[in-house]
Design a protein around this motif. Structure first.
Motif, mmCIF file in Angstrom:
data_model
loop_
_atom_site.group_PDB
_atom_site.id
_atom_site.type_symbol
_atom_site.label_atom_id
_atom_site.label_comp_id
_atom_site.label_asym_id
_atom_site.label_seq_id
_atom_site.Cartn_x
_atom_site.Cartn_y
_atom_site.Cartn_z
ATOM 1 N N GLY A 89 11.228 -7.221 -4.433
ATOM 2 C CA GLY A 89 10.923 -7.165 -5.859
ATOM 3 C C GLY A 89 11.812 -8.082 -6.662
ATOM 4 O O GLY A 89 12.262 -7.732 -7.762
ATOM 5 N N TYR A 90 12.034 -9.301 -6.124
ATOM 6 C CA TYR A 90 12.925 -10.244 -6.791
ATOM 7 C C TYR A 90 12.428 -10.557 -8.201
ATOM 8 O O TYR A 90 11.246 -10.808 -8.417
ATOM 9 N N ASP A 102 0.853 1.514 -7.350
ATOM 10 C CA ASP A 102 -0.010 2.556 -7.915
ATOM 11 C C ASP A 102 0.330 2.829 -9.379
ATOM 12 O O ASP A 102 -0.532 3.193 -10.177
ATOM 13 N N GLU A 103 1.614 2.654 -9.712
ATOM 14 C CA GLU A 103 2.085 3.012 -11.056
ATOM 15 C C GLU A 103 2.102 1.810 -11.988
ATOM 16 O O GLU A 103 2.594 1.897 -13.112
ATOM 17 N N GLY A 104 1.565 0.676 -11.546
ATOM 18 C CA GLY A 104 1.555 -0.544 -12.349
ATOM 19 C C GLY A 104 1.948 -1.732 -11.495
ATOM 20 O O GLY A 104 2.970 -1.688 -10.815
ATOM 21 N N ALA A 105 1.114 -2.765 -11.503
ATOM 22 C CA ALA A 105 1.320 -3.893 -10.590
ATOM 23 C C ALA A 105 1.608 -5.195 -11.326
ATOM 24 O O ALA A 105 1.385 -6.268 -10.781
ATOM 25 N N LEU A 116 1.506 -10.794 -6.945
ATOM 26 C CA LEU A 116 0.480 -11.713 -6.455
ATOM 27 C C LEU A 116 -0.137 -11.198 -5.154
ATOM 28 O O LEU A 116 -1.363 -11.244 -4.974
ATOM 29 N N ILE A 117 0.699 -10.713 -4.239
ATOM 30 C CA ILE A 117 0.188 -10.208 -2.955
ATOM 31 C C ILE A 117 -0.752 -9.024 -3.179
ATOM 32 O O ILE A 117 -1.823 -8.934 -2.569
ATOM 33 N N HIS A 118 -0.365 -8.125 -4.091
ATOM 34 C CA HIS A 118 -1.236 -6.978 -4.379
ATOM 35 C C HIS A 118 -2.556 -7.443 -4.983
ATOM 36 O O HIS A 118 -3.635 -6.948 -4.604
ATOM 37 N N ALA A 119 -2.493 -8.395 -5.921
ATOM 38 C CA ALA A 119 -3.718 -8.881 -6.566
ATOM 39 C C ALA A 119 -4.639 -9.561 -5.558
ATOM 40 O O ALA A 119 -5.869 -9.437 -5.641
ATOM 41 N N ALA A 120 -4.059 -10.273 -4.592
ATOM 42 C CA ALA A 120 -4.871 -11.022 -3.632
ATOM 43 C C ALA A 120 -5.455 -10.150 -2.537
ATOM 44 O O ALA A 120 -6.515 -10.471 -1.986
ATOM 45 N N THR A 121 -4.790 -9.042 -2.203
ATOM 46 C CA THR A 121 -5.203 -8.248 -1.045
ATOM 47 C C THR A 121 -5.684 -6.842 -1.385
ATOM 48 O O THR A 121 -6.413 -6.229 -0.596
ATOM 49 N N GLY A 122 -5.255 -6.311 -2.528
ATOM 50 C CA GLY A 122 -5.554 -4.926 -2.852
ATOM 51 C C GLY A 122 -4.734 -3.928 -2.066
ATOM 52 O O GLY A 122 -4.874 -2.712 -2.239
ATOM 53 N N ALA A 123 -3.841 -4.398 -1.197
ATOM 54 C CA ALA A 123 -3.025 -3.500 -0.389
ATOM 55 C C ALA A 123 -1.953 -2.845 -1.256
ATOM 56 O O ALA A 123 -1.442 -3.464 -2.195
ATOM 57 N N PRO A 124 -1.595 -1.597 -0.963
ATOM 58 C CA PRO A 124 -0.513 -0.959 -1.731
ATOM 59 C C PRO A 124 0.810 -1.661 -1.468
ATOM 60 O O PRO A 124 1.079 -2.131 -0.355
ATOM 61 N N VAL A 125 1.638 -1.740 -2.512
ATOM 62 C CA VAL A 125 2.913 -2.451 -2.446
ATOM 63 C C VAL A 125 4.019 -1.530 -2.932
ATOM 64 O O VAL A 125 3.844 -0.789 -3.912
ATOM 65 N N ALA A 126 5.159 -1.569 -2.261
ATOM 66 C CA ALA A 126 6.360 -0.878 -2.728
ATOM 67 C C ALA A 126 7.515 -1.864 -2.711
ATOM 68 O O ALA A 126 7.646 -2.653 -1.770
ATOM 69 N N VAL A 127 8.345 -1.844 -3.761
ATOM 70 C CA VAL A 127 9.462 -2.782 -3.836
ATOM 71 C C VAL A 127 10.777 -2.039 -4.039
ATOM 72 O O VAL A 127 10.843 -1.048 -4.774
ATOM 73 N N HIS A 128 11.791 -2.523 -3.375
ATOM 74 C CA HIS A 128 13.169 -2.042 -3.537
ATOM 75 C C HIS A 128 14.062 -2.949 -2.701
ATOM 76 O O HIS A 128 13.640 -3.407 -1.622
ATOM 77 N N PRO A 129 15.283 -3.252 -3.167
ATOM 78 C CA PRO A 129 16.184 -4.071 -2.337
ATOM 79 C C PRO A 129 16.435 -3.478 -0.960
ATOM 80 O O PRO A 129 16.618 -4.210 0.010
ATOM 81 N N ARG A 130 16.423 -2.152 -0.857
ATOM 82 C CA ARG A 130 16.533 -1.493 0.452
ATOM 83 C C ARG A 130 15.117 -1.255 0.965
ATOM 84 O O ARG A 130 14.433 -0.319 0.563
ATOM 85 N N ARG A 131 14.674 -2.127 1.863
ATOM 86 C CA ARG A 131 13.271 -2.096 2.293
ATOM 87 C C ARG A 131 12.891 -0.781 2.962
ATOM 88 O O ARG A 131 11.745 -0.357 2.893
ATOM 89 N N ALA A 132 13.851 -0.117 3.626
ATOM 90 C CA ALA A 132 13.543 1.163 4.268
ATOM 91 C C ALA A 132 13.141 2.206 3.228
ATOM 92 O O ALA A 132 12.222 3.001 3.452
ATOM 93 N N LEU A 133 13.812 2.203 2.076
ATOM 94 C CA LEU A 133 13.428 3.124 1.011
ATOM 95 C C LEU A 133 12.026 2.813 0.508
ATOM 96 O O LEU A 133 11.215 3.719 0.267
ATOM 97 N N ALA A 134 11.746 1.518 0.334
ATOM 98 C CA ALA A 134 10.412 1.112 -0.109
ATOM 99 C C ALA A 134 9.357 1.541 0.904
ATOM 100 O O ALA A 134 8.285 2.047 0.535
ATOM 101 N N ALA A 135 9.649 1.352 2.196
ATOM 102 C CA ALA A 135 8.689 1.705 3.238
ATOM 103 C C ALA A 135 8.420 3.203 3.256
ATOM 104 O O ALA A 135 7.267 3.650 3.355
ATOM 105 N N ALA A 136 9.476 3.998 3.165
ATOM 106 C CA ALA A 136 9.306 5.455 3.189
ATOM 107 C C ALA A 136 8.492 5.926 1.982
ATOM 108 O O ALA A 136 7.614 6.793 2.110
ATOM 109 N N ALA A 137 8.766 5.347 0.810
ATOM 110 C CA ALA A 137 8.026 5.740 -0.392
ATOM 111 C C ALA A 137 6.552 5.345 -0.285
ATOM 112 O O ALA A 137 5.660 6.102 -0.685
ATOM 113 N N LEU A 138 6.296 4.174 0.260
ATOM 114 C CA LEU A 138 4.909 3.718 0.386
ATOM 115 C C LEU A 138 4.131 4.606 1.353
ATOM 116 O O LEU A 138 2.993 4.997 1.079
#
Length: 369
Positions: A89-90, A102-105, A116-138
């Protein structure tokens, strides 16, 4: 980094000159500290309950990770997978908890590349500097996701991965030195642990040696997708982007590229880009027959200033989709966002990725029985 300083450093990093040699002590210190951080992350790595594909680079600057991530996501969707995207989420002030699409893209909320990736693919996206936290939340929000794609996650070893895709460009590994004496985040031999090496080239740009023949030092490694004990080099693929269509920002009108070219004729255009390597975008347009009267380069991740757009001559202004998601003047009637599609030298690599992921999933399923 502003464009003038970036150009200076890129020139210095292309050879082992005096400035690079002067910076070698700092480069060695960077290497020691980086290796320690990567080892510490790997020791405490969190393993997701689904396969994880990492897309990243060892070379600083824009190499083309975002179009590769989009291509991988779309290819997996077409093959029946339900991918989710995790990213740092740079450019967005994410805060202590991960942010979900889900809460705003919007780019201001997720960062320009995840948006951009979400707009192009429709796939759900989660962002956080700690990717493991982002993955667990997603995964908590989307339990149907069966594969994670970590965008720009190569050096984030705290998220365990099953497959790695390293993206480079025509610079190859530059002068082969680590920051700040060279352009590398990790040593060149790090390429040996990747499964795929994708080299993103501009129109007419020759491939660096590593794109056409992976050096011998890369040949003794085992892939997590290979049979036990097997060793091979990363599979090398060249990617070039080609215009596919153009969207008029003010109206939302979308045209295939041939239709846009027919409508605009041979009239000169301008082009503006706030991406890692704007020259690749400009070269793609010229190779597609666009006459560029002016070009405008903006630092990566920054919005193109409205006042800079006003200084361009009359006529269409072509920008990238990444610039479009953060455009400061979306209602300027001259702006068109050019969609580009990747052309791969080895289209079968995406089938191989699908097969490798199915092997990973099968092994995980067998282990859980």
């Amino acid at each position: 980094m502003n464009r003038r300083l970036e150009d200076f450093m890129l020139a210095a990093w292309s050879r082992r000159g005096g400035l690079s040699t002067l910076l070698l002590p700092l480069s060695r210190l960077y290497g020691l500290l980086s290796a320690r951080r990567l080892r510490a992350g790997a020791r405490a790595a969190w393993r997701a309950p689904v396969p994880v594909v990492v897309v990243g680079n060892i070379l600083v600057g824009g190499t083309g990770k975002t179009p590769v991530t989009i291509a991988v996501c779309q290819a997996l969707q077409a093959r029946g997978w339900r991918p989710g995207i995790v990213s740092r989420g740079y450019g967005a002030a994410v805060g202590p908890r991960p942010r979900l699409s889900d809460e705003g893209a919007a780019a201001a909320r997720l960062g320009d590349e995840p948006a951009l990736i979400h707009a192009a693919t429709g796939a759900p996206v989660a962002v956080h500097p700690r990717r493991a936290l982002a993955a667990a939340a997603l995964l908590a929000a989307h339990p149907d996701v069966d594969v994670l794609i970590a965008d720009d996650g190569l050096q984030h070893t705290a998220l365990a991965r099953d497959l790695e895709i390293i993206v480079q460009d025509g610079r190859g590994t530059g002068n082969g030195r680590l920051l700040p004496a060279g352009p590398l985040r990790e040593p060149p031999e790090r390429l040996a642990r990747a499964d795929w090496l994708v080299t993103h080239l501009a129109a007419g740009e020759p491939a660096p040696p590593a794109a056409s023949a992976v050096p011998a030092l890369l040949n003794s490694r085992a892939s997590p997708a290979s049979p036990a004990g097997a060793a091979r080099a990363p599979r090398a693929v060249v990617m070039r982007l080609e215009p596919e269509g153009a969207t008029h920002l003010a109206s939302g009108r979308d045209l295939p590229w041939d239709a846009w070219r027919a409508e605009q004729g041979a009239a000169p255009c301008s082009a503006a880009a706030g991406i890692g390597r704007p020259e690749r975008f400009f070269a793609m347009l010229r190779a597609a027959g666009v006459v560029l009267a002016r070009t405008l380069r903006v630092p990566d991740h920054q919005a193109i200033p409205a006042e800079a757009l006003r200084g361009l001559p009359p006529g269409p202004i072509l920008i990238t989709p990444k610039d479009a998601v953060k455009c400061a003047a979306p209602h300027d009637p001259r702006l068109w966002a050019v969609r580009a599609a990747p052309a791969f030298s080895d289209p079968g690599w995406l089938d191989a990725l699908d097969q490798a992921l199915r092997a990973v999933a099968a092994r995980a399923g067998a282990g859980g029985e």
